[in-house]
Write a protein that holds these residues in place. Structure first.
Motif, mmCIF file in Angstrom:
data_model
loop_
_atom_site.group_PDB
_atom_site.id
_atom_site.type_symbol
_atom_site.label_atom_id
_atom_site.label_comp_id
_atom_site.label_asym_id
_atom_site.label_seq_id
_atom_site.Cartn_x
_atom_site.Cartn_y
_atom_site.Cartn_z
ATOM 1 N N LEU A 35 -32.759 -14.566 -46.754
ATOM 2 C CA LEU A 35 -33.679 -15.449 -48.162
ATOM 3 C C LEU A 35 -33.441 -14.699 -49.720
ATOM 4 C CD1 LEU A 35 -35.928 -17.366 -48.914
ATOM 5 C CD2 LEU A 35 -37.094 -15.034 -48.840
ATOM 6 N N VAL A 36 -33.228 -15.504 -50.511
ATOM 7 C CA VAL A 36 -32.328 -14.883 -52.097
ATOM 8 C C VAL A 36 -34.047 -14.380 -52.673
ATOM 9 C CG1 VAL A 36 -31.563 -15.137 -54.396
ATOM 10 C CG2 VAL A 36 -30.495 -15.687 -52.500
ATOM 11 N N THR A 37 -34.185 -13.268 -52.986
ATOM 12 C CA THR A 37 -35.163 -12.255 -53.475
ATOM 13 C C THR A 37 -35.293 -12.241 -54.763
ATOM 14 O OG1 THR A 37 -34.791 -10.466 -52.580
ATOM 15 C CG2 THR A 37 -35.938 -12.164 -51.073
ATOM 16 N N GLU A 38 -34.394 -12.241 -55.390
ATOM 17 C CA GLU A 38 -34.157 -11.454 -56.797
ATOM 18 C C GLU A 38 -33.405 -11.762 -57.360
ATOM 19 O OE1 GLU A 38 -35.165 -7.295 -58.818
ATOM 20 O OE2 GLU A 38 -35.850 -7.589 -57.264
ATOM 21 N N LEU A 39 -32.929 -12.181 -58.599
ATOM 22 C CA LEU A 39 -31.639 -12.731 -59.620
ATOM 23 C C LEU A 39 -31.925 -11.457 -60.959
ATOM 24 C CD1 LEU A 39 -32.553 -16.336 -60.384
ATOM 25 C CD2 LEU A 39 -31.071 -15.223 -58.105
ATOM 26 N N PHE A 40 -30.311 -10.843 -60.716
ATOM 27 C CA PHE A 40 -29.882 -10.082 -61.591
ATOM 28 C C PHE A 40 -29.412 -10.528 -63.028
ATOM 29 C CE2 PHE A 40 -30.753 -7.878 -57.723
ATOM 30 C CZ PHE A 40 -31.336 -7.020 -57.651
#
Length: 71
Positions: free
Chosen positions: A27-32
């Motif tokens: 699961l993608v939990t954060e975008l930088f």
């Protein structure tokens, strides 16, 4: 080649084409993002082990490694 809109990656689901250590679903939990708001990297979390890894979002485009959704 997976077509991806980087702005909509947050909370997206991915399946590893070649799972390691029983980690198949992510699961993608954060975008930088950079100063202009462009997505540079994402943080993927393994559903089973909760291990996180940070990678360039373009890596998810490789359909030999990643599949969109949980399969």
């Amino acid at each position: 080649m997976n077509r991806i809109n980087p702005g909509k990656l947050l909370l997206s689901k991915w399946t590893a084409a070649h799972p390691q250590h029983r980690e198949k679903h992510f699961l993608v939990t954060e975008l930088f993002r950079d100063e202009e708001g462009t997505v540079l990297q994402v943080e993927l979390e393994a559903v089973l082990t909760k291990r996180s890894q940070r990678m360039d979002w373009q890596t998810l485009k490789n359909s030999d490694t990643w599949k969109l959704g949980w399969q």
